[in-house]
Scaffold this motif. Structure first.
Motif, PDB file in Angstrom:
ATOM      1  N   ILE A 327       0.764  -1.231   0.044  1.00 39.31           N
ATOM      2  CA  ILE A 327       0.030  -0.093  -0.034  1.00 39.31           C
ATOM      3  C   ILE A 327       0.845   1.424  -0.001  1.00 39.31           C
ATOM      4  CG2 ILE A 327      -1.444   1.293   1.513  1.00 39.31           C
ATOM      5  CD1 ILE A 327      -2.998  -0.588   0.084  1.00 39.31           C
ATOM      6  N   LEU A 328       1.914   1.269   0.726  1.00 42.20           N
ATOM      7  CA  LEU A 328       2.735   2.445   0.905  1.00 42.20           C
ATOM      8  C   LEU A 328       3.544   2.576  -0.211  1.00 42.20           C
ATOM      9  CD1 LEU A 328       3.857   2.305   4.615  1.00 42.20           C
ATOM     10  CD2 LEU A 328       2.378   3.870   3.643  1.00 42.20           C
ATOM     11  N   LEU A 329       3.907   1.717  -1.047  1.00 43.75           N
ATOM     12  CA  LEU A 329       4.681   1.609  -2.208  1.00 43.75           C
ATOM     13  C   LEU A 329       4.038   2.068  -3.433  1.00 43.75           C
ATOM     14  CD1 LEU A 329       7.622   0.449  -2.865  1.00 43.75           C
ATOM     15  CD2 LEU A 329       6.731  -1.351  -3.669  1.00 43.75           C
ATOM     16  N   ILE A 330       2.614   1.853  -3.119  1.00 45.08           N
ATOM     17  CA  ILE A 330       1.691   2.439  -4.392  1.00 45.08           C
ATOM     18  C   ILE A 330       1.012   3.695  -3.983  1.00 45.08           C
ATOM     19  CG2 ILE A 330      -0.301   1.960  -5.779  1.00 45.08           C
ATOM     20  CD1 ILE A 330       0.419  -0.932  -5.243  1.00 45.08           C
ATOM     21  N   GLY A 331       0.782   3.928  -2.713  1.00 45.19           N
ATOM     22  CA  GLY A 331      -0.263   4.946  -2.200  1.00 45.19           C
ATOM     23  C   GLY A 331       0.569   6.318  -1.973  1.00 45.19           C
ATOM     24  N   LEU A 332       1.824   6.256  -1.659  1.00 46.63           N
ATOM     25  CA  LEU A 332       2.482   7.536  -1.587  1.00 46.63           C
ATOM     26  C   LEU A 332       2.707   8.006  -2.731  1.00 46.63           C
ATOM     27  CD1 LEU A 332       5.237   6.745   1.444  1.00 46.63           C
ATOM     28  CD2 LEU A 332       3.375   8.318   1.426  1.00 46.63           C
ATOM     29  N   PRO A 333       3.223   7.485  -3.808  1.00 47.46           N
ATOM     30  CA  PRO A 333       3.627   8.171  -5.192  1.00 47.46           C
ATOM     31  C   PRO A 333       2.375   8.580  -5.894  1.00 47.46           C
ATOM     32  CG  PRO A 333       4.042   5.726  -5.199  1.00 47.46           C
ATOM     33  CD  PRO A 333       3.644   6.185  -3.837  1.00 47.46           C
ATOM     34  N   ALA A 334       1.000   7.838  -5.476  1.00 47.85           N
ATOM     35  CA  ALA A 334      -0.176   8.107  -6.102  1.00 47.85           C
ATOM     36  C   ALA A 334      -0.377   9.689  -5.640  1.00 47.85           C
ATOM     37  CB  ALA A 334      -1.203   6.902  -5.882  1.00 47.85           C
ATOM     38  N   ALA A 335      -0.202   9.733  -4.272  1.00 49.41           N
ATOM     39  CA  ALA A 335      -0.505  11.090  -3.684  1.00 49.41           C
ATOM     40  C   ALA A 335       0.028  12.145  -4.182  1.00 49.41           C
ATOM     41  CB  ALA A 335      -0.562  10.868  -1.921  1.00 49.41           C
ATOM     42  N   VAL A 336       1.489  11.917  -4.078  1.00 48.43           N
ATOM     43  CA  VAL A 336       2.521  12.985  -4.675  1.00 48.43           C
ATOM     44  C   VAL A 336       2.136  13.253  -5.963  1.00 48.43           C
ATOM     45  CG1 VAL A 336       4.857  13.389  -5.311  1.00 48.43           C
ATOM     46  CG2 VAL A 336       4.384  12.198  -3.137  1.00 48.43           C
ATOM     47  N   ALA A 337       1.879  12.342  -6.886  1.00 48.52           N
ATOM     48  CA  ALA A 337       1.440  12.645  -8.301  1.00 48.52           C
ATOM     49  C   ALA A 337       0.056  13.460  -8.274  1.00 48.52           C
ATOM     50  CB  ALA A 337       1.115  11.564  -9.045  1.00 48.52           C
ATOM     51  N   LEU A 338      -0.722  13.229  -7.614  1.00 49.46           N
ATOM     52  CA  LEU A 338      -1.953  13.750  -7.736  1.00 49.46           C
ATOM     53  C   LEU A 338      -2.138  15.348  -7.368  1.00 49.46           C
ATOM     54  CD1 LEU A 338      -4.626  11.067  -6.414  1.00 49.46           C
ATOM     55  CD2 LEU A 338      -4.664  12.202  -8.854  1.00 49.46           C
ATOM     56  N   ILE A 339      -1.201  15.718  -6.267  1.00 51.55           N
ATOM     57  CA  ILE A 339      -1.047  16.915  -5.923  1.00 51.55           C
ATOM     58  C   ILE A 339      -0.186  17.750  -6.776  1.00 51.55           C
ATOM     59  CG2 ILE A 339       0.334  18.366  -4.037  1.00 51.55           C
ATOM     60  CD1 ILE A 339      -0.229  15.979  -2.055  1.00 51.55           C
ATOM     61  N   VAL A 340       1.092  17.342  -7.556  1.00 50.78           N
ATOM     62  CA  VAL A 340       1.786  18.041  -8.212  1.00 50.78           C
ATOM     63  C   VAL A 340       0.998  18.177  -9.697  1.00 50.78           C
ATOM     64  CG1 VAL A 340       3.789  18.092  -9.393  1.00 50.78           C
ATOM     65  CG2 VAL A 340       3.771  17.086  -7.192  1.00 50.78           C
ATOM     66  N   TRP A 368      -6.203  18.569  -4.027  1.00 53.56           N
ATOM     67  CA  TRP A 368      -4.813  18.564  -3.241  1.00 53.56           C
ATOM     68  C   TRP A 368      -5.310  18.060  -1.885  1.00 53.56           C
ATOM     69  CZ3 TRP A 368      -3.269  24.189  -4.173  1.00 53.56           C
ATOM     70  CH2 TRP A 368      -2.433  24.245  -5.444  1.00 53.56           C
ATOM     71  N   ALA A 369      -6.432  18.275  -1.251  1.00 54.62           N
ATOM     72  CA  ALA A 369      -6.902  18.064   0.029  1.00 54.62           C
ATOM     73  C   ALA A 369      -7.156  16.597   0.101  1.00 54.62           C
ATOM     74  CB  ALA A 369      -8.159  19.040   0.500  1.00 54.62           C
ATOM     75  N   TYR A 370      -7.924  16.006  -0.618  1.00 56.08           N
ATOM     76  CA  TYR A 370      -8.219  14.582  -0.957  1.00 56.08           C
ATOM     77  C   TYR A 370      -6.799  13.794  -1.168  1.00 56.08           C
ATOM     78  CZ  TYR A 370     -13.306  14.693  -0.732  1.00 56.08           C
ATOM     79  OH  TYR A 370     -14.533  15.299  -0.436  1.00 56.08           O
TER      80      TYR A 370
END
Length: 530
Positions: A327-340, A368-370
């Motif tokens: 989950i962390l391996l996938i979720g963190l980059p997904a969050a970063v990409a959605l924000i940027v 950004w918030a989600y």
């Protein structure tokens, strides 16, 4: 071989990694079609009052679907069914399924009839701002809800069928079924909506038709297992009572994020027109990684964890450890990409016809918030499975209530200043939901550790350093790329899409390369025990 023999002697369970890949690929197809569906929604509805009305009318049964079909019901039903498989006879399994089908179906029929008759009262609860500010919008929402709400009955029974199939490791069929919803709504949006005076009605009827199609699609596969239910209403049955006792608190424990989203909808009805639509589109983008990976992994590990709990040993803890790392391996980059990439993605997918550039800017803030909470949303799915597989629903419900209360407080803390100072109150709703999700995930993790169900495996510090480094490099690459693209508002659709796909490819490549250089290998993604 007869269907009874197939039920008695199921095939050896596939590995959770392979099963997760199957569910993830099917869910990815569904989510991609869902994006196409939302593109058409944006094109024909935009972010006007009628769009807000449809999204509320769709969100109410969709919320309850996640409680009955994907959330509380599945989390209560699957562990008990898995126990019957491990310890009981085929006839006991069939009797259990028949009685649950009868009780669930009868309850849903009654609920559907009540809500269809009393739809204005239901809309008044979740869209009170419509009633006070825009009576026409309120009336439209009530009419749409009468059409969309029976979808709850159909899709909950579909979810019931899917839970049976998942329990027997037939993950592909339930994972593919949502594709049929999106395909139906795409047809409704592209072919029917343009021919109607009020396009929202075409989409509402599309929701109802999709529910029928999805339920019918599951039936042949239940027949293959010899487990097509013959509904029997018996509320006094011990197994049904057991499921109900597990299900009631599970409604809070596993679906807190969805309850929070409904609170957001009610509060957003008091905000300017378009607020619910902006929240809808930003939420849909965060649902992509959540649905493909978070729900996919949680769906697969629930039956495995249930069996491992019955058998005992360390396999339970190992499976949870593997799931959280993935989950962390996938979720963190997904969050970063959605924000940027929030603004480029919104422009590329939705900014056409009725969805204006100003709508993109407003949706960007809530995205950004989600996105900030994406990893927490995904972890909740996995960690909740750890409790429900052990048939422990009290701990998640207690944690869920704490998270809900926190979300309400954060709504006040964030919404008021963001609305009155910067006119982006809807973003405050999303930020409060993300904040409460982190608290929820942290408390679930602490609970699993305190009860001894989960002990972290070796190498977490090294894994954290590798992950953070790869995400940092990816963020730098994406920011550099965004600074180089042209004006999205004047570019054509293909150019916009090309820019976004190019940025995503560059960011993914940077992420994978840094992980590889830091020592992460494909073999590390395999669970130590399946």
């Amino acid at each position: 071989m007869t269907s009874e023999n197939r039920t008695q002697q199921p095939k050896k369970s596939p590995s959770v990694l392979r099963s997760s890949a199957v569910v993830g690929s099917m869910t990815m197809l569904s989510r991609l079609m869902g994006l196409l569906r939302d593109i058409l929604f944006a094109r024909f509805l935009g972010a006007e009052a009628s769009a807000d009305a449809f999204y509320v009318a769709f969100k109410i049964p969709n919320f309850l679907r996640r409680l009955f079909a994907e959330g509380a019901f599945a989390q209560a039903f699957v562990p008990v069914l898995s126990e019957y498989r491990e310890q009981g006879s085929v006839e006991a399994v069939r009797n259990f399924i028949d009685r649950v089908a009868g009780c669930l179906g009868s309850a849903l029929v009654l609920l559907t009839v009540v809500v269809v008759i009393a739809s204005p009262l239901v809309v008044g609860v979740f869209g009170m701002g419509f009633l006070l500010k825009n009576p026409d919008k309120f009336a439209l929402t009530s009419d749409l809800l009468r059409i969309t709400f029976p979808y709850l009955l159909l899709i909950s029974l579909t979810g019931f069928a899917g839970a049976i199939l998942n329990s027997y490791d037939r993950f592909a069929v339930p994972a593919f079924t949502p594709v049929l919803l999106n395909a139906t709504l795409i047809i409704a949006a592209a072919m029917v909506a343009p021919r109607m005076d009020e396009p929202a009605f075409a989409l509402a009827w599309g929701v109802l038709v999709a529910g029928v199609i999805q339920l019918l699609f599951q039936i042949p596969f239940l027949l293959q297992l010899g487990l097509l239910p013959h509904p029997t209403v018996d509320w006094g049955d011990a197994a049904v009572t057991r499921v109900l006792k597990l299900m009631a608190p599970a409604m809070f424990g596993v679906s807190v994020s969805q309850i929070n989203l409904l609170f957001d909808t009610a509060l957003a009805s008091f905000l300017p027109d378009g607020s619910i639509s902006w929240l809808y589109f930003s939420d849909r983008l965060t649902e992509l990684p959540l649905g493909v990976f978070g729900v996919g992994i949680a769906t697969v590990i629930l039956p495995a964890l249930s069996r491992q709990h019955v058998r005992g040993g360390q396999a339970f803890s190992h499976t949870l450890d593997w799931a959280m790392r993935l989950i962390l391996l996938i979720g963190l980059p997904a969050a970063v990409a959605l924000i940027v990439l929030a603004e480029p993605i919104l422009f590329a997918l939705f900014q056409y016809d009725q969805f204006r550039p100003t709508d993109v800017m407003m949706a960007k803030y809530s995205l950004w918030a989600y996105a900030f909470g994406v990893t927490a949303f995904m972890l909740i799915k996995v960690l909740a499975s750890g409790f429900f597989s052990r048939q422990d629903t009290r701990t998640p419900v207690r944690i869920g209530i704490i998270a809900m209360a926190t979300n309400m407080v954060l709504n006040i803390v964030f919404v008021l200043p963001l609305h009155f100072i910067w006119q982006v109150g809807h973003a405050g709703l999303a930020l409060a939901t993300s904040g409460s999700a982190f608290l929820n995930a942290a408390l679930l993790l602490r609970g699993l550790r305190q009860c001894g169900a989960y002990q972290p495996g070796d190498g977490w510090l090294r894994f954290a350093v590798q992950s953070l480094l790869a995400n940092a490099v990816m963020a730098v690459v994406l920011l550099a790329g965004v600074s180089q693209i042209g004006d999205m508002a004047v570019a054509d659709a293909l150019t916009r899409l090309g820019w976004v796909l190019g940025l995503c490819a560059a960011g993914l490549l940077a992420y994978v390369v840094v992980l590889f250089i830091s020592g992460v290998r494909l073999g590390h993604l395999r669970p130590t025990s399946s």
